[in-house]
Scaffold this active site. Sequence first.
Site, short mmCIF file in Angstrom:
data_model
loop_
_atom_site.label_atom_id
_atom_site.label_comp_id
_atom_site.label_asym_id
_atom_site.label_seq_id
_atom_site.Cartn_x
_atom_site.Cartn_y
_atom_site.Cartn_z
N GLU A 55 -63.73 18.36 33.00
CA GLU A 55 -63.21 19.38 32.01
C GLU A 55 -64.20 19.76 31.07
OE1 GLU A 55 -59.92 17.03 30.32
OE2 GLU A 55 -59.41 18.70 28.90
N ARG A 103 -65.84 3.39 37.39
CA ARG A 103 -66.68 4.05 36.73
C ARG A 103 -67.79 3.51 36.11
NH1 ARG A 103 -63.20 7.26 33.59
NH2 ARG A 103 -64.84 7.75 31.84
N LYS A 115 -66.14 10.36 26.31
CA LYS A 115 -66.60 12.04 25.71
C LYS A 115 -66.03 11.90 24.16
CE LYS A 115 -65.58 14.67 29.32
NZ LYS A 115 -65.23 15.73 30.10
#
Length: 569
Positions: free
Chosen positions: A44, A269, A279
Amino acid sequence: MEEPKHEPAPGGEPEPLDFVRAMVAQDNCTGKFDGRVVTRFPPEPNGYLHIGHAKAICIDFGIAAEFGGRCHLRYDDTNPAKEDVEYVDAIEADVRWLGWDWGTHLYHASDYFEQMYQWAEQLVNAGKAYVCDLNADQMRDYRGTLTAPGKDSPYRNRSIAENLDLLRRMRAGEFDEGSRTLRAKIDMASPNLNMRDPVMYRILKQSHHRTGDKWCIYPSYDWAHGLEDSIETVTHSICTLEFENHRPLYDWFIEQLGIYHPQQIEFARLNLTYTVMSKRKLLRLVQEKLVNGWDDPRMPTLCGMRRRGYSSESIRTFCKRIGVNKTNSTVDFAMLEHCVREDLNKTSPRVMAVLDPIKVVITNYPEGQVEELQAVNNPEDASAGSRAVPFARELYIEREDFMEDPPKKFFRLSPGREVRLRYAYFIKCEKAVKDDAGHIVELHCTYDPATRGGDAPDGRKVKSTLHWVCASKALDARVNLYDTLFTVPNPDDAPEGKDFTMHLSGDSLKVVSGCKVEPSLAGAKPGDRFQFERLGYFCLDLDSTPGRPVFNRTATLKDTWARIQQKEQ
Ligand code: ATP
Ligand code: MG
């Protein structure tokens, strides 16, 4: 059953497959996707890529390459509120820098908005989606909890005609933000909360960086992602573990629409000690100026690591070594640094630099004479050759390499003591010259001309070898010494009312000016990496100007990873 193996690297042994590769190999065997392998990396564009993304990139692009398939770079640009073209450009540069190439396969979720909308109408027409007037708070109340089932929305049984009319008017901009949503009609009592009539569209009166003001309803991640994969005929949609509970929904949408069905696969992850990876948190560090931008060398972003001097090869090696796993864990930052050092040790030229200089005057060396001595560029790489370094009567050495009154175990320079200057001569300290305040301002030494090159013909030994630079030829430089940004291994761990910023270290950046570096560095270009002998690995910073070099310390020489591993065994 025998462990499936994947194509050996050229000349290499076949490695056992991780579980994702094993699934891909299995699908190739059964012909599930006719032997095709198409993956995608779907960032994104709401921030810069970080080392966690590098793990995903290496898996997505790596698998595609190994299985003769392709990997798409797709912007998952479904939320205009947080997205920006600045990020789009940076993402492409970072993926390329890591060494991957998407060829012509660059895609945008926003290009599929019309198709997605048509599919939404299809679900409405099938009685599988409805327009709901509950606001966000009410929706939360109706949703239930992990232990209690949800309640049906009072709008759940609207007629197909009414839903279609309302959806079209949502799209036309007739309703306020937050006043209505389109929801999938699944099961408010499902044990999986994601299946409790999830939102497909929300009203958002925001311009999008690509579609402008064309849309005022935007798709949710869960609605959009599988459709994007399906449109691109992705075979294996590899994502992180937090989407495991979303897979039934991913599958449900695709099955209801009867469209091409990719396989979602989840892996753990990457988390790193002394690092925050979300982020949102990285954005906070930037916005609150707790660091100097996204590419601050202390950031776990790829642009930060690049600026710090980490090579893309070492990041890829790191991603390979951590492997692909199914349970969340935290990798030691020291392991990343180990990969960085291993690569730099092989590839970086050695140079001499003095960070905290003190002048040495060789009193028996001819005034005005400068001679050139040969220095090895890289003992790990004979092909790197050697270079000339100038030597003269006045030199600089590291202030901490001298002690007037040394303790027993200090073998470096002190009055009356002889040491070697690397690639040069033995020198002996005769006197420490002090100013009125009693501070040592220079050291007077003598040298032994017979020791040129660094060895004594009479076989006498010295206990230490110092780095040095020639005072008249050295360049002035500024050096940034970096350390971890946080003081604790898990900065996300913070008491109620506090957050990760409480663990920010006050010592993560030390700027040292007045450093002296050897003149060969005049030709260095930003991004060039060096080992400063005895000090560590350094990289010429972007902010350098000719004649004003700025170096970032990439890593110290001490590899803590080997020690950690020993302890664990
Ligand atoms: P954040 O939650 O920090 O915003 P994200 O996962 O939403 O991160 P995206 O831009 O959506 O960020 O991520 C693109 C891809 O990178 C996704 O497939 C995501 O799963 C993967 N990814 C993101 N962070 C990590 C991580 N720490 N380790 C491995 N993969 C990651
Ligand atoms: Mg995301």
